[in-house]
Design an enzyme around this catalytic site. Structure first.
Site, PDB file in Angstrom:
ATOM      1  N   TYR A  24       0.997  -1.287   0.058  1.00 37.56           N
ATOM      2  CA  TYR A  24      -0.075  -0.095   0.042  1.00 37.56           C
ATOM      3  C   TYR A  24       0.741   1.263   0.088  1.00 37.56           C
ATOM      4  O   TYR A  24       0.639   2.393  -0.705  1.00 37.56           O
ATOM      5  CB  TYR A  24      -0.946   0.046   1.196  1.00 37.56           C
ATOM      6  CG  TYR A  24      -1.919   1.145   1.319  1.00 37.56           C
ATOM      7  CD1 TYR A  24      -2.812   1.627   0.399  1.00 37.56           C
ATOM      8  CD2 TYR A  24      -1.687   2.228   2.317  1.00 37.56           C
ATOM      9  CE1 TYR A  24      -3.538   2.856   0.360  1.00 37.56           C
ATOM     10  CE2 TYR A  24      -2.287   3.245   2.423  1.00 37.56           C
ATOM     11  CZ  TYR A  24      -3.230   3.597   1.409  1.00 37.56           C
ATOM     12  OH  TYR A  24      -3.935   4.591   1.790  1.00 37.56           O
TER      13      TYR A  24
ATOM     14  N   LYS B 137       1.232   4.342  -2.894  1.00 35.59           N
ATOM     15  CA  LYS B 137       0.943   5.628  -2.525  1.00 35.59           C
ATOM     16  C   LYS B 137       2.183   6.576  -2.894  1.00 35.59           C
ATOM     17  O   LYS B 137       2.214   7.687  -3.266  1.00 35.59           O
ATOM     18  CB  LYS B 137       0.178   6.017  -1.323  1.00 35.59           C
ATOM     19  CG  LYS B 137      -1.135   5.288  -0.979  1.00 35.59           C
ATOM     20  CD  LYS B 137      -1.933   5.871  -2.038  1.00 35.59           C
ATOM     21  CE  LYS B 137      -3.265   5.582  -1.903  1.00 35.59           C
ATOM     22  NZ  LYS B 137      -4.238   6.026  -2.916  1.00 35.59           N
TER      23      LYS B 137
END
Length: 324
Positions: free
Chosen positions: A204, A208
């Site tokens: 994750y 990002k």
């Protein structure tokens, strides 16, 4: 240590940010302008759609769930008088859907002023993949949006030239403070970008950080367009949305006490998309809740502007080329 004291202070501030200073009453008129919001059928994206529509924009929701989106459009019409909002079907985790979606939009519009790459996925089970076999967060949060933007950039530049809207045209890449907390050294692991065995939070964070890097590299790789179009990443904030559906039961039970309503995230996104204080001088920059210029983690900021960022951008171009 990847995070410095300034990084820790900024991340901690997300739990109690200053009040937003750029609110709907401050928004410029968007009459005549066309905006795309991916994932605009729920959560932060839906709140952004309503705010954009209330300011006069014609808004297109790009999403994969037609039934949910059509219901969201009905809800938006009930909430905002005379809102002009439409649906285009796309699944950012399936690159075969990107070109048809862009073509469907371009068959209806010859103008595009703002794109908010809002859709994303957070911590699905380890090993989850996109239709093309990419780690699901990498595929959905970075590769899909990159491919879509590649096809939308020409009409955005034509728009800014035709209507003399330099600095008003914006590409908003939605990232997270997770880029600072969870991404590997340099933000992305070029030696194994598509690691299906890494922890959910690591992947994750990498996805990002990938958005932060892409926002900056887009300007470097498209200098003519970037001289007039703003490209910027934004952390919407710690928010109560269905993005959290894959978190543990404990985390979901705790979330109401540490998270904010989705509309606060829309304030962050629309500061990046609309504030007159943001210009091409901010290209590659980073907005934090609820509309302030923030700090990118040091090594990620370096990657965004060096050969690591260039290689990552080249990876995105190579992986998406045959679908565009």
């Amino acid at each position: 240590m990847l995070l410095g004291l300034s990084d820790y202070a900024q991340v901690s501030r997300n739990f109690c940010p200053p009040k937003p200073s750029f609110l709907p009453e401050d928004y410029p008129s968007l009459a005549g302008k066309v905006v795309i919001v991916t994932g605009g059928n729920s959560g932060v994206g839906f709140e952004a759609v309503k705010l954009l529509g209330a300011a006069g924009a014609k808004v297109y929701i790009f999403s994969r769930n037609e039934a949910n989106t059509l219901q969201a459009i009905e809800d938006a019409k009930k909430a905002v008088k005379d809102i002009d909002v439409h649906f285009v079907k796309v699944d950012l985790s399936d690159l075969t859907t990107i070109k048809p979606a862009a073509e469907a939009f371009l068959a209806r519009e010859s103008r595009l002023d703002i794109v908010i790459h809002n859709a994303g996925v957070m911590v699905p089970p380890v090993g989850s993949t996109s239709a093309q076999g990419y780690e699901l967060q990498l595929g959905t949060n970075v590769i899909g949006p990159f491919a879509l933007q590649k096809l939308l950039t020409p009409v955005m530049y034509e728009t800014v030239e035709k209507f003399s809207t330099a600095n008003e045209s914006r590409i908003v890449w939605v990232t997270s403070s997770g880029h600072a907390l969870f991404s590997p050294k340099h933000g992305v692991n070029l030696d194994n970008l598509n690691d299906l065995t890494a922890g959910e939070m690591t992947n994750y964070g990498q996805s990002k950080a990938g958005m932060v890097i892409t926002a900056a590299q887009w300007a470097k790789q498209n200098p003519k367009e970037a001289s007039k179009i703003v490209t910027i990443s934004v952390d919407p904030g710690n928010l109560e949305t269905n993005l959290l559906r894959h978190l543990s039961l404990f985390a979901r039970k705790l979330s109401p006490y540490i998270l904010f309503p989705a509309i606060n995230g829309a304030y962050s996104e629309l500061f990046a998309a609309l504030s007159p204080t943001i210009t091409t001088a901010n290209n590659g920059g980073y907005i934090i809740p609820w509309g302030r210029v923030g700090r990118i983690r040091g090594d990620v900021a370096e990657s965004a502007n060096n050969e690591i960022g260039e290689k990552f951008y080249k990876y995105l171009e190579d992986e998406t080329a045959k679908y565009l």
